[in-house]
Design a protein around this motif. Structure first.
Motif, short mmCIF file in Angstrom:
data_model
loop_
_atom_site.label_atom_id
_atom_site.label_comp_id
_atom_site.label_asym_id
_atom_site.label_seq_id
_atom_site.Cartn_x
_atom_site.Cartn_y
_atom_site.Cartn_z
N ARG A 13 12.74 7.13 6.90
CA ARG A 13 12.10 6.40 5.80
C ARG A 13 12.81 5.08 5.59
N LEU B 191 5.68 3.83 -4.63
CA LEU B 191 5.48 5.02 -3.80
C LEU B 191 6.70 5.94 -3.79
N TRP B 192 7.88 5.34 -3.78
CA TRP B 192 9.12 6.09 -3.62
C TRP B 192 10.07 5.76 -4.79
N ARG C 9 14.12 14.41 -0.78
CA ARG C 9 12.72 13.95 -0.89
C ARG C 9 11.81 14.74 0.06
N THR D 126 8.18 16.51 -4.24
CA THR D 126 7.02 15.66 -4.44
C THR D 126 7.19 14.38 -3.62
N ARG D 127 6.23 14.15 -2.74
CA ARG D 127 6.23 12.93 -1.92
C ARG D 127 4.91 12.21 -2.13
N PRO D 128 4.86 10.93 -1.80
CA PRO D 128 3.59 10.21 -1.93
C PRO D 128 2.51 10.87 -1.08
N THR D 129 1.30 10.90 -1.60
CA THR D 129 0.19 11.51 -0.87
C THR D 129 -0.72 10.47 -0.23
N GLN D 130 -0.50 9.19 -0.51
CA GLN D 130 -1.34 8.14 0.05
C GLN D 130 -1.12 8.04 1.56
N LEU D 131 -2.22 7.94 2.30
CA LEU D 131 -2.13 7.73 3.73
C LEU D 131 -1.39 6.42 3.97
N ALA E 239 1.89 5.99 3.34
CA ALA E 239 3.11 5.86 2.53
C ALA E 239 4.35 6.17 3.35
N TYR E 240 4.20 6.98 4.38
CA TYR E 240 5.30 7.34 5.27
C TYR E 240 4.79 7.23 6.71
#
Length: 136
Positions: free
Chosen positions: A7, A49-50, A60, A66-71, A73-74
């Protein structure tokens, strides 16, 4: 630990893409034929996002975290059809080396670079000599 390291230091910090059709990204019109740069290095440091994005926090990526769910984001190896073909090999190789080296004892770093150097990849801006100290 590997996911959090990727990340903060993705394998490629900038991903060039070519728009094959008109699109809108974050409210900006992108015309077909436009070259677009995607920057995982900055995306992975986006506080929207983070939380506390500059802090190294391997939890993380713990189960239930809980991590970002947006396509997107990682994306340390990119996404979709143009993602790095070596992703699985790189992750397995990294894990195998850590499984082999970490039980032998801690690494002692002799010097720590001040920052990063950006080329195709992100790397320390200077040498990072280290010695493996065998466990007693």
């Amino acid at each position: 630990m590997v996911s959090e390291t990727l990340r903060l230091y993705p394998s490629a910090w900038m991903l060039p893409r070519h728009a094959v059709e008109d699109d809108v990204i974050a409210g900006h019109r992108i015309a077909a034929g436009t070259d677009v740069l995607v920057c995982p290095y900055l995306t992975h440091r986006d506080p929207a996002l983070w939380p506390d994005p500059e802090r190294f926090d391997p939890t993380r990526f713990s189960p239930g975290a809980t991590r970002p769910t947006q396509l997107g984001a990682y994306l340390p190896f990119g996404l979709g059809a143009r993602a790095c073909l070596g992703t699985q090999f790189a992750l397995r190789e990294t894990t195998a080396l850590l499984e082999l080296l970490l039980p032998l004892g801690p690494l002692e770093f002799r010097a720590r670079p001040d920052g990063q150097a950006f080329s195709i990849t992100v790397r320390p801006d200077g040498p990072t000599p280290a010695v493996l100290r065998p466990a007693p």
